[in-house]
Design a protein around this motif. Structure first.
Motif, short mmCIF file in Angstrom:
data_model
loop_
_atom_site.label_atom_id
_atom_site.label_comp_id
_atom_site.label_asym_id
_atom_site.label_seq_id
_atom_site.Cartn_x
_atom_site.Cartn_y
_atom_site.Cartn_z
N SER A 135 1.88 12.23 -7.77
CA SER A 135 2.59 11.78 -9.01
C SER A 135 3.96 11.53 -8.23
N HIS A 136 4.50 10.36 -8.30
CA HIS A 136 5.80 10.06 -8.02
C HIS A 136 6.09 8.36 -8.69
N HIS A 137 7.14 8.19 -8.54
CA HIS A 137 7.58 6.98 -8.99
C HIS A 137 8.37 6.04 -7.89
N HIS A 138 8.71 4.79 -8.11
CA HIS A 138 9.18 3.67 -7.37
C HIS A 138 10.68 3.28 -7.67
N PHE A 139 11.35 3.15 -6.53
CA PHE A 139 12.47 2.29 -6.70
C PHE A 139 12.39 1.03 -5.95
N PHE A 156 0.66 -1.19 0.01
CA PHE A 156 0.01 -0.05 0.01
C PHE A 156 0.86 1.35 0.05
N ASP A 157 0.35 2.28 -0.58
CA ASP A 157 1.02 3.52 -0.85
C ASP A 157 0.22 4.67 -0.37
N GLY A 158 1.05 5.27 0.80
CA GLY A 158 0.05 6.35 1.43
C GLY A 158 0.25 7.65 0.38
N ASN A 159 1.33 7.73 -0.64
CA ASN A 159 1.53 8.82 -1.37
C ASN A 159 0.75 8.82 -2.75
N THR A 160 -0.16 9.64 -2.62
CA THR A 160 -1.39 9.72 -3.71
C THR A 160 -0.80 10.98 -4.84
N ARG A 196 11.13 2.77 -2.19
CA ARG A 196 11.03 4.00 -1.98
C ARG A 196 10.69 5.00 -3.12
N ASP A 197 9.76 6.07 -2.73
CA ASP A 197 9.37 7.12 -3.85
C ASP A 197 10.44 7.65 -4.25
N PHE A 198 10.51 8.19 -5.58
CA PHE A 198 11.42 9.16 -6.26
C PHE A 198 10.80 10.12 -7.02
#
Ligand SMILES: [Zn+2]
Ligand SMILES: [Zn+2]
Length: 162
Positions: free
Chosen positions: A96-100, A90-94, A109-111
């Motif tokens: 626009s971002h991407h993932h490593f 689950f991802d609390g960050n809605t 982690r978000d980037f």
């Protein structure tokens, strides 16, 4: 696109060779489970694979399917969409971002990167539907895992020298 039957046969040949090299026996279950994943375009989960394999091998258990999928994954014969052996995350960050995502430990982690927010969408995607959001998942080995692997290699080399 569903792989053509010659392609599927070729992949099954690779499966046989890879199992032999790893010293793992080819069984009807392993063959059918691999065939099911190799010919599907849906990225099926283990339950779906199990249901379909049961049409041909009614006795196969979900447990066997899971173990076989992990084996095929370890041998590099299949991949997962999500990091190996992780459940839905689950991802609390809605925003626009991407993932490593680390393929070894599952660290995610978000980037951020403007280039990835609005990339040029290939026509192949336009043929599938309209685009609402682009989220890129970059997979690799995190710094901690690569440092750990380095230390192990150094220790091994030292062991060989003495
Ligand atoms: Zn890692
Ligand atoms: Zn995120």
């Amino acid at each position: 696109m569903r792989p053509k039957s010659e392609e599927l046969e070729q992949r099954i040949g690779q499966l046989r060779a890879r199992l032999r090299r790893a010293g793992v026996k080819m069984t009807p279950q392993r063959l059918e489970i691999f065939r099911e994943v190799a010919r599907s375009v849906e990225h099926p989960d283990a339950e779906t694979v199990c249901r379909r394999v049961r049409n041909r091998l009614p006795m196969v258990s979900l447990d066997t399917v899971y173990r076989t999928l992990w084996l095929l994954l370890d041998l590099g014969l299949i991949n997962t969409l999500d990091p190996p052996r992780q459940r839905l995350r689950f991802d609390g960050n809605t925003s626009s971002h991407h993932h490593f995502v680390c393929v070894k430990c599952g660290m995610a982690r978000d980037f951020w990167g403007k280039e990835f927010d609005k990339p040029e969408i290939p026509d192949a995607v336009k043929n599938l539907g309209s685009v609402e959001r682009v989220r890129v998942q970059v997979t690799g080995v995190c710094l901690r895992c690569s440092a750990k692997a380095d230390r192990k290699n150094r220790a091994l080399r030292k062991g060989n020298e003495t």
